[in-house]
Design a protein around this motif. Structure first.
Motif, mmCIF file in Angstrom:
data_model
loop_
_atom_site.group_PDB
_atom_site.id
_atom_site.type_symbol
_atom_site.label_atom_id
_atom_site.label_comp_id
_atom_site.label_asym_id
_atom_site.label_seq_id
_atom_site.Cartn_x
_atom_site.Cartn_y
_atom_site.Cartn_z
ATOM 1 N N ARG A 1 3.385 -3.879 1.935
ATOM 2 C CA ARG A 1 2.079 -3.774 1.279
ATOM 3 C C ARG A 1 1.160 -4.935 1.664
ATOM 4 O O ARG A 1 -0.042 -4.762 1.771
ATOM 5 C CB ARG A 1 2.236 -3.718 -0.253
ATOM 6 C CG ARG A 1 3.071 -2.565 -0.749
ATOM 7 C CD ARG A 1 2.517 -1.239 -0.316
ATOM 8 N NE ARG A 1 1.247 -0.922 -0.967
ATOM 9 C CZ ARG A 1 0.538 0.170 -0.712
ATOM 10 N NH1 ARG A 1 0.970 1.044 0.180
ATOM 11 N NH2 ARG A 1 -0.585 0.390 -1.341
ATOM 12 N N GLN B 1 9.341 -3.762 0.321
ATOM 13 C CA GLN B 1 8.100 -3.042 -0.022
ATOM 14 C C GLN B 1 6.913 -4.004 -0.113
ATOM 15 O O GLN B 1 5.813 -3.687 0.342
ATOM 16 C CB GLN B 1 8.242 -2.349 -1.379
ATOM 17 C CG GLN B 1 9.222 -1.192 -1.396
ATOM 18 C CD GLN B 1 9.360 -0.646 -2.806
ATOM 19 O OE1 GLN B 1 9.621 -1.392 -3.750
ATOM 20 N NE2 GLN B 1 9.169 0.655 -2.953
ATOM 21 N N TYR C 1 -3.489 -5.527 -5.118
ATOM 22 C CA TYR C 1 -3.152 -4.396 -4.256
ATOM 23 C C TYR C 1 -1.631 -4.203 -4.216
ATOM 24 O O TYR C 1 -1.121 -3.096 -4.383
ATOM 25 C CB TYR C 1 -3.702 -4.683 -2.859
ATOM 26 C CG TYR C 1 -3.427 -3.618 -1.824
ATOM 27 C CD1 TYR C 1 -4.249 -2.504 -1.714
ATOM 28 C CD2 TYR C 1 -2.356 -3.753 -0.937
ATOM 29 C CE1 TYR C 1 -4.009 -1.544 -0.748
ATOM 30 C CE2 TYR C 1 -2.113 -2.795 0.034
ATOM 31 C CZ TYR C 1 -2.936 -1.691 0.119
ATOM 32 O OH TYR C 1 -2.692 -0.743 1.078
ATOM 33 N N VAL C 2 -0.909 -5.302 -4.041
ATOM 34 C CA VAL C 2 0.554 -5.204 -3.943
ATOM 35 C C VAL C 2 1.143 -4.806 -5.303
ATOM 36 O O VAL C 2 1.972 -3.896 -5.396
ATOM 37 C CB VAL C 2 1.153 -6.546 -3.464
ATOM 38 C CG1 VAL C 2 2.679 -6.494 -3.496
ATOM 39 C CG2 VAL C 2 0.678 -6.859 -2.046
ATOM 40 N N SER D 1 -0.232 -3.275 -7.869
ATOM 41 C CA SER D 1 -0.588 -1.959 -8.390
ATOM 42 C C SER D 1 0.142 -0.853 -7.634
ATOM 43 O O SER D 1 0.316 0.242 -8.136
ATOM 44 C CB SER D 1 -2.097 -1.735 -8.304
ATOM 45 O OG SER D 1 -2.485 -1.748 -6.952
ATOM 46 N N SER D 2 0.602 -1.132 -6.424
ATOM 47 C CA SER D 2 1.239 -0.089 -5.634
ATOM 48 C C SER D 2 2.740 -0.049 -5.863
ATOM 49 O O SER D 2 3.426 0.799 -5.338
ATOM 50 C CB SER D 2 0.957 -0.314 -4.156
ATOM 51 O OG SER D 2 1.528 -1.539 -3.757
ATOM 52 N N LEU D 3 3.262 -1.000 -6.635
ATOM 53 C CA LEU D 3 4.713 -1.059 -6.790
ATOM 54 C C LEU D 3 5.225 -0.346 -8.031
ATOM 55 O O LEU D 3 6.410 -0.369 -8.316
ATOM 56 C CB LEU D 3 5.178 -2.517 -6.832
ATOM 57 C CG LEU D 3 5.295 -3.181 -5.467
ATOM 58 C CD1 LEU D 3 5.721 -4.630 -5.641
ATOM 59 C CD2 LEU D 3 6.285 -2.458 -4.583
#
Lengths: 186, 340
Positions: free
Chosen positions: B15, B11, B131-132, B134-136
């Protein structure tokens, strides 16, 4: 003379300030830089702790320590007492000298004790030990989405560690005694 | 290996690519197998041979190496006219400790911009990590809640070791005296850099990625290194004793290393030759300079580039204490006989 590449936990280095036990060490290559060994060393006479970084090519003097197989007998106000099963000689290490390792000691278990001039200076436990879980929360359903979720568990002897949520009370688990971390189900 | 972390690594990679693609970067797939890998004195490439009937004149075989980073190819692509490019793939370094933060085969992300400096690199890095993370759906409060700290090497030496670096920059003897006062050893063969690192590694580096009481991460960019520690970087135009290099520390991990890239082929040749000499004096093998790279350099412009350890970012986001837990089949799993 020895090389700093031989540095590991439990060896004793001699320099003009005296004898130093290596308590921690780590190889480091700072961003494309030369190779170094970062250490934490403890003076065996004064107890003073220093953080020293050596280049890996540096020469140091490593003094010979004796490694003896001993049986752990008991803990009291003076510390932890061990016995050499061959000579029946007993040695005692203070709580401070044993540190966190003390929580893993069980009456009668065999350990390696390093001695220098007859005096115990370091203790080596089996790297993996099995413990029974005496207390932990049941797993909560639906709490697995974000991967390896852990929870706190109490082991026999009162040690607290983090275990995966599927581990249940009464199960036996293997613990890494160097890191204090859960390894796997026994 | 921990399968959950291996899934998470997948993942994270996705990202990272999404971030750079969205920002208008183009992904490059530069060669892993090259004739002349980087010659950094303290990195060791893994060597092999290529064989082909097309190589008749050289008895069908030539020495080849695996890249320690995609840097030379990326800079040649900039020189060809590209701008905003990244490469995300395995790189190979021999001779490093398998200590939980290194593996001989690891995932390296590098990105480059033309007409840029350290400021742009630090900004890209900080935004990409946010970015990475917060998206996980993993809460990493200290990664997301505060701006990353920026400290010059001089400021960090003052703050953590109480050493005034600037008067010592050209004075090995004075630095040696300070090193002894700090309880370290000094050998006659220690270079200025070696002496610097003895204090830096014991007293400064372990604190850089943490807040004051070591209860939370404090992501920190260290920048402006003494010029000798940045073989591929431009010097600071305001103070030539320092080079425009930055590293990122979070917790106990060093995650990234970037430069405002040197584009002067004469200076670069000189530094390569010095590095090759240093390799020789360390008893290491040497190989010819990459003339194609040197020839391309002036066309690269004032570029900046960052190298970023992807496996270490995964460790951080997964809370894994070892790189062996985040990559499928680490060196320890491949090359060390199984324990009884």
């Amino acid at each position: 003379m020895a090389s700093t590449s031989e540095i590991k936990k439990g060896i004793v280095i001699q320099d003009p300030q005296g004898l130093w036990l290596v308590v921690e060490f780590q190889h480091v290559n700072p961003g494309k830089g030369a190779a170094f060994v970062r250490t934490r060393i403890k003076n065996l006479q004064t107890g003073k702790v220093l953080e020293v970084t050596y280049k890996t090519s540096e020469s140091i003097t490593i003094v010979e320590v004796e490694h003896r197989r001993m049986q752990y007998l008991y803990h009291d106000a003076t510390g932890y007492t061990f016995m050499d099963n061959a000579s029946y000689e007993q040695v005692t290490m203070s709580d401070e000298e044993v540190g966190d390792q003390g929580q893993y000691l069980r009456d009668g278990m065999e350990v390696n004790v390093s001695t220098f001039e007859g005096r115990p200076i370091a203790l080596e436990l089996p790297r993996k030990m099995t413990f029974k879980i005496t207390q932990t929360m049941p797993a909560v359903a639906g709490n697995t989405a974000s991967g390896n979720v852990t929870k706190e568990a109490t082991l026999e002897g009162g040690i607290k560690i983090q275990v995966p949520i599927f581990i249940k009370e009464g199960e036996e688990v293997i613990v890494n005694t160097e890191t204090g971390e859960y390894v796997e189900r026994a | 290996m921990n399968l959950e972390n291996v899934k998470r690594r997948s993942q994270v990679i996705k990202r990272i690519r999404a971030f750079f693609d969205d920002q208008g970067f183009l992904e490059m797939h530069t060669p892993r197998l090259v004739a002349l890998p980087g010659q950094e004195p303290h990195l060791d490439p893994l060597w092999t041979e290529v064989h082909s009937p097309s190589l008749q004149a050289t008895s069908y075989k030539l020495q080849a190496g695996l890249i320690t980073s995609p840097e030379y190819a990326m800079k040649r692509l900039l020189a060809e006219g590209l701008d905003k490019i990244y490469d995300l793939g395995s790189c190979f370094r021999d001779g490093e400790p398998w200590d939980g933060t290194h593996d001989p085969e690891f995932l390296l992300l590098e990105w480059y911009r033309r007409d840029a400096g350290l400021e742009e690199l630090m900004k890209d890095t900080e935004e990409m990590i946010r970015y990475v993370a917060s998206s996980l759906l993993i809460t990493h409060y200290s990664l997301l809640s505060q701006p990353f700290r920026r400290l010059t090497v001089s400021e960090a030496m003052k703050q953590y070791a109480n050493v005034d670096l600037e008067p010592l920059l050209d004075d090995r003897e004075a630095l040696a005296q300070v090193v002894i006062e700090h309880g370290q050893t000094v050998q006659p063969t220690d270079t200025w850099d070696d002496l610097f690192f003895k204090i830096f590694l014991s007293e400064v580096e372990p604190s850089l990625g943490w807040n004051d009481d070591r209860t939370a991460f404090q992501p920190t960019f260290l920048y402006n290194y003494p010029a000798s520690m940045a073989a591929l970087a431009r010097k600071d135009s305001k103070d030539q004793r320092f080079a425009l290099r930055t590293e990122l520390y979070i917790g106990d991990l060093e995650l990234a290393n970037g430069f405002a890239e040197l584009a002067d082929p004469v200076e670069q040749r000189k530094r390569f030759q010095e590095e090759r000499e240093l390799r020789r004096s360390l008893g290491k093998n040497t190989w010819p300079l990459d003339e194609r790279f040197l020839k391309a350099l002036p066309s690269m412009g004032n570029a900046a580039g960052m190298a970023f350890g992807v496996d270490r970012l995964v460790m951080l986001l997964a809370g894994a204490s070892s790189i062996n837990d985040v990559i499928p089949f680490s060196a320890r799993e491949k090359f060390v006989p199984e324990e009884e």
